[in-house]
Write a protein that holds these residues in place. Structure first.
Motif, PDB file in Angstrom:
ATOM      1  N   THR A 251       0.830  -1.204   0.000  1.00 36.50           N
ATOM      2  CA  THR A 251       0.000   0.000   0.000  1.00 36.50           C
ATOM      3  C   THR A 251       0.864   1.253   0.000  1.00 36.50           C
ATOM      4  OG1 THR A 251      -0.123   0.037   2.422  1.00 36.50           O
ATOM      5  CG2 THR A 251      -1.899  -1.099   1.245  1.00 36.50           C
ATOM      6  N   THR A 252       0.337   2.285  -0.644  1.00 36.27           N
ATOM      7  CA  THR A 252       0.907   3.625  -0.585  1.00 36.27           C
ATOM      8  C   THR A 252      -0.247   4.607  -0.417  1.00 36.27           C
ATOM      9  OG1 THR A 252       0.834   3.794  -3.010  1.00 36.27           O
ATOM     10  CG2 THR A 252       2.925   3.095  -2.016  1.00 36.27           C
ATOM     11  N   SER A 254      -1.950   8.067  -2.019  1.00 35.35           N
ATOM     12  CA  SER A 254      -1.943   8.896  -3.219  1.00 35.35           C
ATOM     13  C   SER A 254      -1.822  10.372  -2.863  1.00 35.35           C
ATOM     14  CB  SER A 254      -3.222   8.668  -4.029  1.00 35.35           C
ATOM     15  OG  SER A 254      -4.325   9.290  -3.381  1.00 35.35           O
ATOM     16  N   SER A 255      -1.717  11.211  -3.888  1.00 31.46           N
ATOM     17  CA  SER A 255      -1.568  12.652  -3.684  1.00 31.46           C
ATOM     18  C   SER A 255      -2.793  13.273  -3.027  1.00 31.46           C
ATOM     19  CB  SER A 255      -1.305  13.340  -5.034  1.00 31.46           C
ATOM     20  OG  SER A 255      -2.373  13.089  -5.939  1.00 31.46           O
ATOM     21  N   THR A 260      -3.768   3.433  -1.710  1.00 34.29           N
ATOM     22  CA  THR A 260      -3.617   2.871  -3.050  1.00 34.29           C
ATOM     23  C   THR A 260      -2.888   1.538  -2.948  1.00 34.29           C
ATOM     24  OG1 THR A 260      -3.484   5.107  -3.971  1.00 34.29           O
ATOM     25  CG2 THR A 260      -2.724   3.299  -5.366  1.00 34.29           C
ATOM     26  N   THR A 262      -0.854  -1.705  -4.620  1.00 33.48           N
ATOM     27  CA  THR A 262      -0.092  -2.318  -5.706  1.00 33.48           C
ATOM     28  C   THR A 262      -0.302  -3.822  -5.594  1.00 33.48           C
ATOM     29  OG1 THR A 262       1.581  -0.574  -5.773  1.00 33.48           O
ATOM     30  CG2 THR A 262       2.203  -2.719  -6.685  1.00 33.48           C
ATOM     31  N   SER A 312      -0.677  -4.042 -11.091  1.00 32.14           N
ATOM     32  CA  SER A 312      -1.116  -2.646 -11.076  1.00 32.14           C
ATOM     33  C   SER A 312      -0.639  -1.963  -9.809  1.00 32.14           C
ATOM     34  CB  SER A 312      -2.639  -2.553 -11.168  1.00 32.14           C
ATOM     35  OG  SER A 312      -3.073  -1.198 -11.050  1.00 32.14           O
ATOM     36  N   SER A 313      -0.263  -0.692  -9.941  1.00 34.08           N
ATOM     37  CA  SER A 313       0.151   0.097  -8.780  1.00 34.08           C
ATOM     38  C   SER A 313      -0.845   1.202  -8.483  1.00 34.08           C
ATOM     39  CB  SER A 313       1.537   0.708  -9.031  1.00 34.08           C
ATOM     40  OG  SER A 313       1.502   1.532 -10.186  1.00 34.08           O
ATOM     41  N   SER A 314      -2.047   1.116  -9.053  1.00 37.26           N
ATOM     42  CA  SER A 314      -3.007   2.216  -8.911  1.00 37.26           C
ATOM     43  C   SER A 314      -4.425   1.711  -8.647  1.00 37.26           C
ATOM     44  CB  SER A 314      -2.990   3.094 -10.163  1.00 37.26           C
ATOM     45  OG  SER A 314      -3.245   2.314 -11.328  1.00 37.26           O
ATOM     46  N   ILE A 316      -7.426   1.831  -6.397  1.00 38.34           N
ATOM     47  CA  ILE A 316      -7.920   2.755  -5.357  1.00 38.34           C
ATOM     48  C   ILE A 316      -9.426   2.536  -5.185  1.00 38.34           C
ATOM     49  CG2 ILE A 316      -6.147   4.532  -5.465  1.00 38.34           C
ATOM     50  CD1 ILE A 316      -7.756   5.971  -7.577  1.00 38.34           C
ATOM     51  N   ASN A 362     -11.264  12.249  -6.765  1.00 39.39           N
ATOM     52  CA  ASN A 362     -10.269  11.229  -7.091  1.00 39.39           C
ATOM     53  C   ASN A 362      -8.944  11.821  -7.528  1.00 39.39           C
ATOM     54  OD1 ASN A 362     -12.571   9.756  -6.733  1.00 39.39           O
ATOM     55  ND2 ASN A 362     -12.807   9.178  -8.863  1.00 39.39           N
ATOM     56  N   SER A 363      -8.993  13.006  -8.103  1.00 41.62           N
ATOM     57  CA  SER A 363      -7.773  13.642  -8.605  1.00 41.62           C
ATOM     58  C   SER A 363      -8.041  15.124  -8.753  1.00 41.62           C
ATOM     59  CB  SER A 363      -7.362  13.029  -9.951  1.00 41.62           C
ATOM     60  OG  SER A 363      -8.402  13.196 -10.912  1.00 41.62           O
TER      61      SER A 363
END
Length: 550
Positions: A251-252, A254-255, A260, A262, A312-314, A316, A362-363
């Protein structure tokens, strides 16, 4: 009498041999029919003979260079990359040292060179459509879980760290060096694949893993991963007897503060999808495959599925707020959860505890046109990108000069004009998006539009650092105050007149837009040859001039 792995095979009566022979045919059919031709490419010349001898040890004579092909990339240990295993135009070398044409694609690439640091999404996906495995010499990995695409054996004499896969029996196989250990492991992998034509490399890994001495207690990076594996027990398995293996995930954040994931799927033959479950507390190690009822009993709540075959690394999937939750990705063998078997929870499977606030958007999104510091002669039309929210977009708002200008712009509308005619001069504008939860986010940028109704391509602008203001229209009557404002607004073919004011030099750094051969240059000049303005790029900041430092 032949001896393999400490087990003796003796001659029996013809009648018993016939039964064994018939059983052998039956077993062959169950595990997938005729043996497969396997092609191995070694990136290590000094370990090459160990690969070949291990294959002969397990299969007997008559298989090397017939249905188990082993080539090497060079005769001098020159390093080659993984992609060489797929290079059909390359020249490699056989057991006698003779040059041979590539038989790519090879199914196994093995190397005794160290330095691999763990799986990456790009590398996994680069070979996701290739029937290729990478056996490498183990070195400590920065990744906690065992690699998915790669296979790294460890053993006595080499410290066990995260990333190691397993170890092999030194009383049976050559393990007197890291190169020999890796080469012996390559031979074992190749033979298992040869003997089980319906297995893919993930099946081979899974079959060996579940014979490891650490299998019943879980992966242990301090004790060579899954422990000492057993070739004889692995090759005796049928496809239906291979347990589901968990995928690897990390897990990471996101901005926008969203958790998120992986995910690296473990693409064994039984695998249909991955499923993500959330837990209020750590479910702990679970040694056996699980049912949906088992996972629910452990406190699991289904979040989402993943069925593609690439990493996948994204990912969410969660937008709501949560605090100190645990997550586990499972491999499942059926698209319907109630009918599926799920992989066990291994020691590297549990992610957490992690927390996040509600994710409204989301962004980020931004405004599109006109460009910053554009010039308009009539009322402009402003455009922007689509905003994205888990709670949907309910409307947009246009702001001009810091105040709400137009409200209730439909969520499907991505443009608007000011509600009233803009006055001559500079104006700022930006957009807000409002979602279904009545929360707002603003466009990344705030831009400037310059309203000049009399603008023509040969227009002349004026700058006066005493009487001017950068919000003015830049005319002789209403000049700007900085050359910087002129430098970002003036267009090729324009002229900028800089007013000289005695005792008031222009102290700024400028980067004007370049002219072009079609529209001409941008000319910066004084009022006349006798009124040249002073532009200072720096000041004397010596202590004797500006005084003491604070």
């Amino acid at each position: 009498m032949r001896r393999f792995y400490g087990v003796q095979y003796k001659k029996y009566s013809k009648k018993l041999l016939l039964v064994v022979f018939i059983f052998g045919i039956f077993l062959s059919v169950e595990i997938g029919g005729a043996s497969a031709v396997v092609k191995v490419l070694s990136n290590s010349t000094h370990a090459y003979s160990t690969i070949r001898s291990t294959i002969t040890q397990l299969l007997g004579s008559g298989h090397l260079d017939v249905d188990v092909i082993v080539h090497r990339t060079s005769l001098d240990n020159t390093t080659s990359g993984l992609s060489s295993a797929l290079d059909t135009s390359a020249t490699f070398y056989d057991g006698s040292g003779g040059a041979v044409s590539s038989q790519a694609p090879y199914q196994l690439f093995t190397t005794s060179f160290t330095g691999y640091g763990g799986d990456t999404v790009s590398l996994y996906n680069q070979f996701s459509d290739s029937d290729l495995a990478h056996n490498y010499a183990f070195t400590a990995s920065t990744n906690s879980p065992p690699p998915i695409f790669h296979i790294a054996p460890g053993g006595d004499g080499w410290v066990s760290r995260s990333g190691v896969e397993w170890t092999i029996d030194p009383s049976i196989f050559s393990t007197n060096s890291l190169s020999a250990l890796t080469a012996s492991n390559a031979g074992i992998l190749a033979v298992l694949r040869h003997e089980h034509s319906t297995w893919n490399w993930f099946d081979v890994k899974a079959a060996l893993r579940q014979t490891g001495t650490n299998w019943n207690t879980g992966y242990d990076d301090t004790s060579y991963g899954f422990g000492m594996v057993n070739y004889a027990s692995s090759t005796a398995l049928t496809s239906s007897g291979i347990f589901l293996q968990p995928p690897v995930s990390t897990t990471t954040v996101s901005s926008v503060g969203q958790i998120t994931f992986t995910l690296y799927p473990f693409k064994q033959t039984r695998r249909v999808k991955e499923a993500l479950f959330q837990f209020n507390s750590n479910p702990g190690f679970q040694a056996s495959e699980l049912s949906l009822s088992d996972i629910t009993t452990l406190g699991g709540t289904k979040i989402t599925d993943y069925s593609t075959t690439t990493a996948s690394s994204s990912i969410i999937p969660i937008y709501t707020a949560f605090s100190n939750k645990y997550f586990v990705w499972f491999t499942a063998d059926n698209s319907t959860d109630g009918s599926a078997n799920f992989s066990r929870v291994d020691t590297y499977s549990v992610l957490g505890p992690v927390s996040q606030s509600q994710i409204d958007f989301n962004s980020s999104f931004d405004i599109s046109s006109p460009a910053d510091n554009a010039i308009a002669t009539t009322s402009p039309t402003f455009t922007w990108e689509t905003a994205d929210s888990f709670f949907d977009i309910s409307k947009y708002q246009l702001f001009v000069d810091g105040s709400l200008d137009t409200d209730n712009i439909a969520s499907t509308t991505l443009s608007a004009s000011p509600s009233t005619t803009l006055s001559e001069g500079a104006h700022t504008w930006y957009v807000k998006a409002i979602n279904g939860s009545s929360n707002a986010t603003s466009s990344v940028s705030i831009r400037t539009i310059n309203m000049v109704s009399s603008y023509i391509p040969s227009y002349t602008w004026y700058v006066d650092n005493v009487l001017g203001n950068d919000s003015n229209k830049g005319s002789s009557a209403l000049p700007w105050s900085t050359i910087s404002k002129a430098s970002v607004t003036a267009q090729p073919g324009n002229t900028v007149v800089v007013i000289k004011n005695d005792g008031s030099p222009y102290r700024e750094v400028i980067a004007p837009v370049s002219g072009n051969t079609t529209d001409g240059n941008i000319v910066f000049r004084g009022v006349d040859v006798n009124s040249k303005p002073e532009i200072w790029g720096s000041d004397n900041v010596a202590q004797s001039v500006v005084g003491g430092w604070t």
